[in-house]
Design a protein around this motif. Structure first.
Motif, PDB file in Angstrom:
ATOM      1  N   PRO A  53       8.398  10.851  -3.464  1.00  0.00           N
ATOM      2  CA  PRO A  53       8.445  12.168  -2.823  1.00  0.00           C
ATOM      3  C   PRO A  53       7.948  12.105  -1.381  1.00  0.00           C
ATOM      4  CG  PRO A  53       6.579  12.027  -4.310  1.00  0.00           C
ATOM      5  CD  PRO A  53       7.348  10.764  -4.498  1.00  0.00           C
ATOM      6  N   HIS A  54       8.531  12.934  -0.545  1.00  0.00           N
ATOM      7  CA  HIS A  54       8.100  13.016   0.836  1.00  0.00           C
ATOM      8  C   HIS A  54       6.913  13.982   0.943  1.00  0.00           C
ATOM      9  CE1 HIS A  54      11.753  10.906   1.415  1.00  0.00           C
ATOM     10  NE2 HIS A  54      11.833  11.074   2.718  1.00  0.00           N
ATOM     11  N   TYR A  55       6.124  13.756   1.992  1.00  0.00           N
ATOM     12  CA  TYR A  55       5.028  14.675   2.334  1.00  0.00           C
ATOM     13  C   TYR A  55       4.089  14.887   1.140  1.00  0.00           C
ATOM     14  CZ  TYR A  55       8.519  15.661   5.919  1.00  0.00           C
ATOM     15  OH  TYR A  55       9.459  15.533   6.910  1.00  0.00           O
ATOM     16  N   CYS A  56       3.601  13.787   0.620  1.00  0.00           N
ATOM     17  CA  CYS A  56       2.742  13.857  -0.557  1.00  0.00           C
ATOM     18  C   CYS A  56       1.352  13.354  -0.196  1.00  0.00           C
ATOM     19  CB  CYS A  56       3.338  13.008  -1.678  1.00  0.00           C
ATOM     20  SG  CYS A  56       2.602  13.309  -3.281  1.00  0.00           S
ATOM     21  N   LEU A  57       0.329  14.012  -0.783  1.00  0.00           N
ATOM     22  CA  LEU A  57      -1.064  13.637  -0.571  1.00  0.00           C
ATOM     23  C   LEU A  57      -1.669  13.188  -1.893  1.00  0.00           C
ATOM     24  CD1 LEU A  57      -2.373  16.531   1.735  1.00  0.00           C
ATOM     25  CD2 LEU A  57      -1.699  14.235   2.424  1.00  0.00           C
ATOM     26  N   LYS A 116       3.369   7.244   1.539  1.00  0.00           N
ATOM     27  CA  LYS A 116       4.623   6.917   2.216  1.00  0.00           C
ATOM     28  C   LYS A 116       5.797   7.427   1.384  1.00  0.00           C
ATOM     29  CE  LYS A 116       2.660   2.539   3.863  1.00  0.00           C
ATOM     30  NZ  LYS A 116       2.759   1.067   3.755  1.00  0.00           N
ATOM     31  N   PRO A 117       6.835   7.961   1.984  1.00  0.00           N
ATOM     32  CA  PRO A 117       6.974   8.266   3.414  1.00  0.00           C
ATOM     33  C   PRO A 117       6.360   9.624   3.752  1.00  0.00           C
ATOM     34  CG  PRO A 117       9.013   8.741   2.248  1.00  0.00           C
ATOM     35  CD  PRO A 117       8.074   8.219   1.215  1.00  0.00           C
ATOM     36  N   TYR A 118       5.808   9.688   4.942  1.00  0.00           N
ATOM     37  CA  TYR A 118       5.202  10.937   5.411  1.00  0.00           C
ATOM     38  C   TYR A 118       5.615  11.126   6.872  1.00  0.00           C
ATOM     39  CZ  TYR A 118       1.835  14.712   4.737  1.00  0.00           C
ATOM     40  OH  TYR A 118       1.248  15.942   4.547  1.00  0.00           O
ATOM     41  N   PRO A 119       6.849  11.577   7.115  1.00  0.00           N
ATOM     42  CA  PRO A 119       7.390  11.600   8.484  1.00  0.00           C
ATOM     43  C   PRO A 119       6.665  12.538   9.432  1.00  0.00           C
ATOM     44  CG  PRO A 119       9.134  11.834   6.837  1.00  0.00           C
ATOM     45  CD  PRO A 119       7.839  12.028   6.133  1.00  0.00           C
ATOM     46  N   CYS A 144       0.861  -1.180   0.000  1.00  0.00           N
ATOM     47  CA  CYS A 144       0.000   0.000   0.000  1.00  0.00           C
ATOM     48  C   CYS A 144       0.900   1.233   0.000  1.00  0.00           C
ATOM     49  CB  CYS A 144      -0.914  -0.003   1.226  1.00  0.00           C
ATOM     50  SG  CYS A 144      -2.048   1.392   1.296  1.00  0.00           S
ATOM     51  N   ARG A 145       0.716   2.088  -1.000  1.00  0.00           N
ATOM     52  CA  ARG A 145       1.582   3.246  -1.113  1.00  0.00           C
ATOM     53  C   ARG A 145       1.193   4.368  -0.170  1.00  0.00           C
ATOM     54  NH1 ARG A 145      -0.235   7.337  -4.808  1.00  0.00           N
ATOM     55  NH2 ARG A 145       1.945   7.853  -5.177  1.00  0.00           N
ATOM     56  N   THR A 146       0.046   4.258   0.469  1.00  0.00           N
ATOM     57  CA  THR A 146      -0.397   5.292   1.403  1.00  0.00           C
ATOM     58  C   THR A 146      -0.248   4.801   2.829  1.00  0.00           C
ATOM     59  OG1 THR A 146      -2.683   4.518   1.217  1.00  0.00           O
ATOM     60  CG2 THR A 146      -1.990   6.280  -0.255  1.00  0.00           C
ATOM     61  N   VAL A 147      -0.190   5.753   3.745  1.00  0.00           N
ATOM     62  CA  VAL A 147      -0.032   5.414   5.159  1.00  0.00           C
ATOM     63  C   VAL A 147      -1.229   4.618   5.651  1.00  0.00           C
ATOM     64  CG1 VAL A 147       0.217   6.363   7.479  1.00  0.00           C
ATOM     65  CG2 VAL A 147       1.444   7.411   5.556  1.00  0.00           C
ATOM     66  N   GLY A 148      -2.409   5.073   5.283  1.00  0.00           N
ATOM     67  CA  GLY A 148      -3.630   4.368   5.648  1.00  0.00           C
ATOM     68  C   GLY A 148      -4.277   3.754   4.423  1.00  0.00           C
ATOM     69  N   GLN A 149      -5.046   2.691   4.644  1.00  0.00           N
ATOM     70  CA  GLN A 149      -5.730   2.040   3.534  1.00  0.00           C
ATOM     71  C   GLN A 149      -6.895   2.896   3.069  1.00  0.00           C
ATOM     72  OE1 GLN A 149      -5.392  -0.242   0.908  1.00  0.00           O
ATOM     73  NE2 GLN A 149      -4.948  -1.793   2.475  1.00  0.00           N
ATOM     74  N   ALA A 150      -7.013   3.073   1.771  1.00  0.00           N
ATOM     75  CA  ALA A 150      -8.116   3.856   1.214  1.00  0.00           C
ATOM     76  C   ALA A 150      -9.366   2.989   1.175  1.00  0.00           C
ATOM     77  CB  ALA A 150      -7.768   4.355  -0.184  1.00  0.00           C
ATOM     78  N   VAL A 151     -10.227   3.174   2.156  1.00  0.00           N
ATOM     79  CA  VAL A 151     -11.467   2.411   2.252  1.00  0.00           C
ATOM     80  C   VAL A 151     -12.600   3.386   2.551  1.00  0.00           C
ATOM     81  CG1 VAL A 151     -10.370   0.266   2.991  1.00  0.00           C
ATOM     82  CG2 VAL A 151     -11.028   1.963   4.701  1.00  0.00           C
ATOM     83  N   VAL A 161     -14.169  -3.238  -2.406  1.00  0.00           N
ATOM     84  CA  VAL A 161     -13.181  -2.960  -1.361  1.00  0.00           C
ATOM     85  C   VAL A 161     -12.355  -4.202  -1.074  1.00  0.00           C
ATOM     86  CG1 VAL A 161     -12.886  -2.307   1.052  1.00  0.00           C
ATOM     87  CG2 VAL A 161     -14.565  -1.111  -0.358  1.00  0.00           C
ATOM     88  N   ARG A 162     -13.018  -5.347  -1.028  1.00  0.00           N
ATOM     89  CA  ARG A 162     -12.260  -6.586  -0.810  1.00  0.00           C
ATOM     90  C   ARG A 162     -11.275  -6.820  -1.940  1.00  0.00           C
ATOM     91  NH1 ARG A 162     -12.158 -10.651  -3.456  1.00  0.00           N
ATOM     92  NH2 ARG A 162     -14.057 -10.104  -4.586  1.00  0.00           N
ATOM     93  N   SER A 163     -11.712  -6.569  -3.168  1.00  0.00           N
ATOM     94  CA  SER A 163     -10.839  -6.774  -4.313  1.00  0.00           C
ATOM     95  C   SER A 163      -9.627  -5.853  -4.273  1.00  0.00           C
ATOM     96  CB  SER A 163     -11.626  -6.540  -5.604  1.00  0.00           C
ATOM     97  OG  SER A 163     -10.810  -6.671  -6.734  1.00  0.00           O
ATOM     98  N   TYR A 164      -9.766  -4.666  -3.672  1.00  0.00           N
ATOM     99  CA  TYR A 164      -8.664  -3.698  -3.650  1.00  0.00           C
ATOM    100  C   TYR A 164      -7.778  -3.830  -2.419  1.00  0.00           C
ATOM    101  CZ  TYR A 164     -11.824  -1.552  -7.044  1.00  0.00           C
ATOM    102  OH  TYR A 164     -12.659  -1.324  -8.106  1.00  0.00           O
ATOM    103  N   THR A 165      -8.192  -4.622  -1.455  1.00  0.00           N
ATOM    104  CA  THR A 165      -7.431  -4.684  -0.205  1.00  0.00           C
ATOM    105  C   THR A 165      -6.941  -6.077   0.151  1.00  0.00           C
ATOM    106  OG1 THR A 165      -9.495  -4.921   1.056  1.00  0.00           O
ATOM    107  CG2 THR A 165      -8.643  -2.688   0.747  1.00  0.00           C
ATOM    108  N   GLU A 166      -7.500  -7.127  -0.436  1.00  0.00           N
ATOM    109  CA  GLU A 166      -7.111  -8.470  -0.027  1.00  0.00           C
ATOM    110  C   GLU A 166      -5.678  -8.775  -0.447  1.00  0.00           C
ATOM    111  OE1 GLU A 166      -9.658 -11.276  -1.818  1.00  0.00           O
ATOM    112  OE2 GLU A 166      -9.089 -10.788  -3.876  1.00  0.00           O
ATOM    113  N   ASP A 167      -5.083  -9.737   0.246  1.00  0.00           N
ATOM    114  CA  ASP A 167      -3.702 -10.110  -0.026  1.00  0.00           C
ATOM    115  C   ASP A 167      -3.594 -10.785  -1.388  1.00  0.00           C
ATOM    116  OD1 ASP A 167      -3.151  -9.143   2.459  1.00  0.00           O
ATOM    117  OD2 ASP A 167      -3.137 -11.099   3.440  1.00  0.00           O
TER     118      ASP A 167
END
Length: 1471
Positions: A517-521, A529-532, A94-101, A115-121
């Motif tokens: 890039p850092h600090y990206c939305l 990530k990364p978002y220190p 997952c390229r984001t800090v939190g899962q987009a759900v 959502v299952r299709s986008y988040t399952e392993d």
């Protein structure tokens, strides 16, 4: 030793046993000739090399021959390792800090599935040793270069430049010494005593005169010879020059979110001549050629804190996301027509745009002191407007940057340079300087889009200073006007001359976006990530609106809506309505409090707001708008969700009793229409009155009674609504399919789709029609929802639904539409295919996404698609949980192969199985019994089309059996029929398919093969059958289907290779990989039989039509199958070959004493190891096929196969190279076992010797009568034919073998050298590859086995063996590469002639010593007489008679060396 040789010479060689031995030995090394040879009674047991033998029952062999070795490297050769295959569930990155759900709530089934299709392993099948197969051979050119760096550098004399002066001194000294020694009488040596006394003695060699046994010396020499030798022979040999190995199956790319070429834009500062009010800016990308906006807006605020304070009453606390000043744009289709458009707005004030912009054009910063009073007055007015009208905006100015001009200029500039904007009669310019923080110049890589090449990935970062802004014109705010302006900017025009610029300075950095890039939305405000640190000003990713379709499956949850008001026409509206703004709200009800806080904020405000206002065009009744409202859609929409537009007249002048804003109209857009999201362009009527209750479920186009409308209910408001959603398909066919499937899932009837209400009794027909209608869907939404769509189709196959009490089989319909979808992707997305024609999107789905329903340990609920529980589907659930509406007394089941044929589904209970079997479940009519198992006689024609169709019909109907009802089934078991296994149903549907469906499946056979294999592995893994005996893993009916499938596809390959070679090549490769995969999971003997089925059909065709193309296809299949990581184990390297029963007495009795064999069985056992005998080919099945193909293709009598020499040699070379570097076979004992599989290669190369490239110094060919072949004729051969032959002499070879004279053989068994020379010889590269393979076998094979076989060879074969080894030496000997001057060349020639003379003398003396023809006495006589020619006139007592004279004729000697030939060395002469 001498006595034994003498004894052996007296043995009579003419007995019948020896004749048989000679015949057997002669053809033991000639497998090519064996294929057409019938010798006595053995002919009945001989299978030609062109046919495949019956393979050994692999599993039975392992059971009946348990391993004797408990552990160790040899033990690992016996069977596959227990951890060979595993199913790994890998969390997707997952390229984001939190899962987009979506937010927690009552989401419908479709949203949950998405959502299952986008988040399952990822469900990955891991073959742990797959990288050890030949497809990943480490002996590549790059790897070899790395290895050779660690080897010690060796310098030979031939590489060194000779010193001319030193060499001349040495020659003079040599002459003086030779004169004093040879020409001076013996007594005169005393004069040299003085020199001897004063000379320095050489170092004493220790242990030189010590007595040591010969065995000890041999052992010591062998140790020294093997010390410091490189382990891997092929690591030192150049890798074959070939393209990507055909057997390599690369892992597909991980499905991920699509990004184009990414561009980072940093907004540094914005400065006007005067600073009197806040200015707001936004960026967006436009494509002039496509006339489309290709990105969303990026809003940024560069105002100072003091200026921002003027809006404090209207601005809430600013969220960190709205303070961004840098953005990353994505461009999928870059072109020369892309512009970066910058638009400025200011706070609404009284006056039109021209009046408000006048101060910015008149006042200069340099005149600030002189105009202080006027500026203070303007600032005061601005503060008043900000206080009262701070909520509203008005258009102010704009400019544009031609992006590709900047990128191309930045890629070519070497120093700071200013670029003129190109506007005539203007002082402003665009300047660009190199970013000081970037060092070095990057190479400009270019990608092509259409006919123009553009690249945004590697240009040098640049800082732009934009100095010209153009005043917005109130009547030219539409997109069409903007596109005209942008087109004019590329060329000077009258339109631009009329535009009066506003002087300002906007500084922007443009550079390629960094990879991480850092600090990206994200566009959804997710932190990347990364978002220190969350307090740092972020960079915004800007969503792209590609001008053309992008075919990438959805992988993340995203649900956005964009509302773009375009224009409003209130010209015919009565009353005052001039300063018009539109308030946009997203409502979930009619009450004003139902406005949802889902509208994204712009700049310096909150993340979300409940309303958004469009910019106001002063005193205009029909304004144009350029605003964009971005909305986060709720996951689940209802009929009450709608977008509400409220039109206001804004009072710019403050008057008593006059409200700030007055509503002048209303309209709305319901979000759902017949259950589908409404998007597109709308021309809406506007109501003068507030809408009544429950208006949201109706469209404003509906004339509601009692309501007043502007312009008699005509459309006056143009707005465009677009969606970027991974939930809403925006395709009517996909929407209908998913809606019906989820109606089944939820058991909610009736279901409304469009204007149709679908009841449960007609759901079956609607569902089938919706599946068929998927072919009409647009390709882009199919690709976006590809994973979910395929998951749903898989579930419909394995878990047929129960509708109105009946089990509906949808396997056939699902298979057909899957074949259609796969072919559409292959046809239109051909750029994303690998070398085997596999579409990257489909292969990624199989590798990462596909899984069997209810097989995922992380999801105990239903698998892909979650298609209902056990309630409404034919699963293994108990009947107690079935709904009351499921009336089984009137239900019937449908055939697994034909939905129109009644049949009884299978039950897990034994009683039910027996009942079903008694009802006629008969597989005796399957394809296998008509075509697959029975062997077609050699040379017979393939099965006719009529038989094929009949067999297919029988295969299709074999599972059909009629029963009156399934009520007895429920009574016996209390269960519904079991679910199906996907691989079994897939194989069945494929076998029974016909027409266009079968053709579509053949076109993309790889897809269904790989689906089947992964389904098999998942099934075995989750039922704990991977460790069970392979013979018990699958039912017989599935094995029959696989056999039928392989047989029919082999038939297609044979029958169609001349018509559609491209299709046949893909089909052949797909089948090969399928067989390779099956070797890991199925009965290996069964898979060998499948290979035999294929082999047989190809051989039958080749018998009728000698075609190298078909043979090449078979080679490709063989190479892929043999690339299996456990190829050595599959060949049973530890098995003992059982010799066949001999029809005659021992043929080696005459030589058994010298060979050391005690019985004929031992002789035959060793012989079988070196021959392509039937036992060898049966037990070493794959190796036997490889070597048989090598022997057949290298046969000089094979017609049209010359072009395949390199290909077949590369197969063997690749296998041995892989074995050589395989860490599992590093142990010498293990490597000897592996080499045993290739012992027949020695005989094949010996037989091929006349065709090999001549690496010796002589240019004579190997097939001349006086060469190796002519030597077989014995002493009576043509002496003149031996002239110039650098081979080992016939007599010398026989002397080494301990034989006094060559054995004469019947002429019918002599090799025919002239026939060999009628065909072309091998290339040097192929010959070298074949010889290195031979050397590897000789190097690693068991020495004892080799010695026993060598000792039993016939004389001619032994002679050929020595010739072959001499050719190897000539091929791989070191060739010096030295640059000489002419003077150095002459000196080297003199030195070389002396070396050659010494070498010749040494060889002559060695020959004499071996032949025993001259000794110390004869040497003394020769010296005393000083006459060398006397030996020419006398017999000299030689046992060879007149042949001895040859040794003294310089032009006829066997070891003649020609000092004038310099082709051994590569000289480059310089004068």
């Amino acid at each position: 030793m001498a006595e034994r040789r003498a004894f052996a010479q007296k043995i009579s060689r003419t007995v019948a046993a020896e004749v048989r031995k000679q015949i057997a030995g002669q053809y033991g090394g000639s497998p090519q000739l064996l294929k057409n040879l019938n010798v006595g009674a053995a002919a009945s047991n001989t299978v030609p090399l062109t046919e495949a033998v019956e393979p050994v029952d692999f599993e039975e062999y392992l059971i009946t021959h348990p391993p004797i070795i408990e552990s160790g490297p040899l033990r690992d050769l016996i069977d596959f390792p227990p951890d060979d295959i595993e199913v790994v569930y890998t969390p997707r990155e997952c390229r984001t800090v939190g899962q987009a759900v979506p937010e927690e709530g009552d989401n419908d089934a479709h949203v949950r599935d998405c959502v299952r299709s986008y988040t399952e392993d990822w469900a990955i099948v891991n073959r742990k040793y797959h990288k050890l197969g030949t497809g990943f051979n480490p002996n590549t050119l790059d790897r070899q270069k790395e290895r050779q760096k660690g080897l010690p550098k060796q310098v030979f004399e031939a590489d060194e430049m000779p010193d001319v002066s030193t060499y001349q001194d040495d020659q003079d000294d040599l002459k003086r010494r030779s004169m004093s020694i040879d020409d001076t009488p013996r007594g005169s040596w005393a004069c040299s005593i003085f020199d001897l006394k004063n000379s320095v003695p050489d170092a004493v060699l220790p242990h030189l005169l010590d007595r040591a046994p010969n065995e000890e010396i041999d052992r010591h020499n062998e140790e020294h010879r093997k010390s410091h030798r490189h382990r891997e022979l092929f690591a030192l040999h150049p890798a074959l020059d070939e393209e990507e190995p055909i057997e390599r199956h690369c892992v597909p790319d991980v499905p991920k979110e699509h990004f184009g070429q990414r561009l980072l834009v940093k907004c540094l500062s914005l400065k006007f001549e005067i600073e009197i009010e806040p200015i707001f800016a936004c960026l967006a990308l436009y494509d002039v050629k496509e006339k489309r906006k290709i990105s969303e807006n990026f809003f940024f605020d560069l105002n100072s804190e003091q200026t921002k304070g003027m809006l404090r009453p209207h601005i809430q606390t600013a969220a960190i996301s709205t303070l961004a000043r840098s953005a990353i744009f994505s461009i999928t289709y870059p072109s020369q027509d892309v512009f970066l458009v910058i638009q400025l707005e200011k706070v609404l004030q009284q006056g039109d745009i021209g009046e408000c912009a006048e101060p910015y054009m008149v006042f200069k910063e340099s005149d600030a002191a002189k105009n202080k009073e006027k500026l203070d007055k303007l600032r005061s007015q601005s503060e008043q407007f900000c206080t009262r009208l701070g909520r509203y905006r008005m258009p102010f100015a704009w400019t544009a940057i031609h992006l590709m001009n900047i990128v191309n200029s930045a890629g070519s500039l070497e120093r700071d340079t200013e670029l003129e904007m190109g506007l005539p009669e203007r002082k402003g310019s665009w300047s660009e300087r190199r970013n000081s923080s970037i060092g070095g110049r990057r190479s400009l890589e270019r990608t092509t889009s259409g006919d123009e090449s553009c690249s945004l990935t590697s240009f040098r970062p640049a800082t732009l200073t934009v100095t010209n802004f153009f005043k917005q014109e109130g009547d030219r705010l539409s997109d069409e006007d903007l596109y005209k302006f942008l087109a004019d900017m590329r060329r000077p025009s009258s339109v631009l001359r009329r535009l009066r610029p506003i002087t300002a300075q906007l500084k922007i950095d443009i550079s390629p976006a960094p990879e991480n890039p850092h600090y990206c939305l994200t566009p959804d405000l997710q932190q990347v990530k990364p978002y220190p640190d969350s307090r740092v000003r972020p960079t915004r990713e800007i969503l792209e609106f590609p001008p053309r379709d992008v075919y990438v499956p959805n992988t993340t949850y995203r649900n956005l809506l964009y509302v773009n008001p375009h224009s409003l026409n209130f010209a015919n509206r009565q009353g005052s309505a001039r300063n018009i703004t539109v308030k946009v709200q997203f409502m979930n009800g009619e009450d004003p409090n139902n406005a949802m806080q889902v509208i994204f904020g712009k700049s310096s405000c909150g993340d979300y707001t409940r309303e958004a206002y469009t910019a106001v065009v002063y005193h205009t009744r029909s304004p144009d708008f350029h605003d964009e409202v971005k909305i986060k859609l709720p996951a689940s929409l209802t009929d009450h969700h709608h977008v509400l537009f409220t039109f206001y007249h804004v009072s710019c002048q403050q008057k008593q009793n006059t409200p700030l804003e007055t509503p002048v109209g209303y309209t709305w857009i319901p979000m759902l229409q017949n259950g589908r999201l409404r998007t597109g362009s709308f021309c809406l009527p506007v109501s003068l009155e507030k809408p009544p209750q429950s208006y949201s479920v109706l469209s404003p186009d509906v004339p509601l009674p009692g309501m007043k409308w502007v312009d008699n209910h005509r459309g006056v408001f143009n707005v465009e609504v677009t969606s970027v959603s991974t939930v809403h398909t925006q395709d009517q066919y996909l929407d209908k399919f998913f809606a019906l499937v989820h109606a089944l899932d939820e058991h909610m009837f009736p279901v409304r789709i469009g204007d149709v209400r679908i009841m449960e009794n007609n759901l079956e027909a609607e569902l089938k029609s919706s599946i068929a209608a998927l072919n009409s869907s647009q390709l882009e939404p199919i690709v976006r929802f590809l994973h979910l769509l395929l998951d749903k189709l898989v579930v419909l196959v394995v878990r047929p639904p129960v509708i109105a009490g009946q089990i509906v089989n949808l396997g056939q319909a699902s298979f057909e539409v899957m074949a259609s979808i796969v072919n559409r992707l292959h046809k239109y997305l051909d750029t994303s295919q690998d070398m085997h024609g596999r579409n990257g999107l489909l292969s990624s789905y199989i590798y990462y996404v596909f899984r069997l329903p209810n097989m995922d340990p992380n999801f105990p609920s239903p698998g892909p698609g979650g298609l209902g529980g056990s309630v409404h589907y034919a699963t293994m659930a108990r009947s107690a949980q079935r709904p009351a509406s499921l009336n089984l007394n009137r239900s019937r089941s449908l055939s697994n192969s034909n939905p129109d044929i009644s049949g009884t589904p299978t039950s897990p209970d034994d009683e039910v199985r027996s009942i079903i079997g008694s009802k006629g479940l008969d597989r005796s009519n399957s394809w296998v019994h008509t075509m697959g198992c029975k062997s077609t006689p050699w040379g017979s024609s393939p099965v006719s089309d009529t038989d094929t169709m009949q067999a297919m019909e029988r295969c299709g109907n074999r599972m059909s059996s009629h029963t009156e009802s399934t009520s007895f089934l429920q009574t016996l078991t209390g269960r519904l029929p079991t679910k199906k296994l996907f691989h079994e149903e897939l194989a069945l549907q494929w076998v029974v398919s016909s027409g266009s469906v079968r053709e579509g499946a053949l076109q993309q056979a790889w897809f269904f093969f790989e689906l089947m294999v992964k389904s098999i592995i998942h099934h075995l893994y989750f039922t704990d059958r991977l460790e069970s005996p392979r013979k018990n893993r699958f039912p017989e009916r599935f094995m029959d289907d696989i056999t039928a499938l392989v047989s029919t596809i082999a038939g297609d390959i044979v029958s169609r290779f001349q018509k559609d070679l491209e299709l046949v090549e893909r089909l052949n490769t797909s089948l090969a990989f399928f067989l390779n995969d099956l070797l890991s999971v199925m009965d290996r003997g069964f898979v060998f039989s499948l290979i035999k089925t294929y082999w047989k059909q190809v051989s039958t065709k080749l018998y009728m039509l000698q075609n190298p193309t078909l043979e090449s296809l078979r080679l490709d299949l063989l190479r892929i199958v043999c690339s299996h990581e456990h190829y050595v184990t599959l060949n049973l390297p530890c098995s003992l070959l059982t010799p066949p029963a001999s029809p005659s007495p021992s043929v080696s009795s005459a030589t058994s004493q010298s060979s050391g064999f005690s019985t004929h069985a031992q002789d035959q056992k060793i012989a079988n190891m070196f021959e392509l005998s039937v036992p060898f080919r049966e037990q070493h099945y794959l190796a036997g096929l490889v070597l048989s193909e090598l022997a057949v293709i290298l046969d000089p009598e094979a017609e049209g196969m010359f072009g395949l020499h390199k290909k077949v040699v590369s197969v063997v070379h690749n296998l041995l190279s892989s074995h050589d570097s395989d860490p599992r076979y590093a142990d010498p004992e293990v490597k000897a076992r592996v080499a045993t599989l290739y012992l027949p290669l020695i005989g094949i190369v010996m037989e091929t010797l006349p065709q090999l490239h001549d690496f010796t110094e002589s240019h004579n060919q190997w097939g001349r009568p006086g060469g190796a072949q002519g030597a077989a004729g014995g002493a009576g051969g043509d002496e003149s034919g031996e002239d110039g032959n650098s081979m080992i002499s016939q007599t010398v070879a026989m002397a080494i073998a301990g034989t006094s004279a060559p054995i004469s053989r019947p002429s019918s068994f002599l090799l025919n050298p002239q026939a060999s020379r009628q065909h072309g010889t091998f290339s040097a590269e192929s010959s070298r590859s074949l010889l290195i393979c031979l050397l590897w076998v000789l190097k690693n094979a068991d020495e004892c086995v080799l010695q026993k076989w060598f000792s039993d060879l016939s004389v001619s074969q032994l002679n050929r063996l020595l010739d072959m080894l001499y050719l190897c030496v000539s091929c791989f000997e070191y060739k010096a590469h030295v640059v000489f001057t002419m003077q150095g060349k002459k000196a080297f020639e003199r030195m070389n002639s002396l070396t050659f003379k010494k070498s010749k003398d040494m060889k002559v003396k060695l020959e004499e010593a071996i032949l025993g023809s001259i000794g110390a006495r004869q040497e003394m006589v020769r010296r005393s007489r000083g006459q060398l020619g006397t030996l020419e006139r006398s017999p000299s007592g030689s046992a060879f008679g007149s042949q001895e004279n040859l040794r003294w004729r310089k032009d006829m000697t066997h070891w003649r060396q020609n000092s004038e030939r310099m082709d051994k060395y590569a000289y480059l002469f310089t004068v």
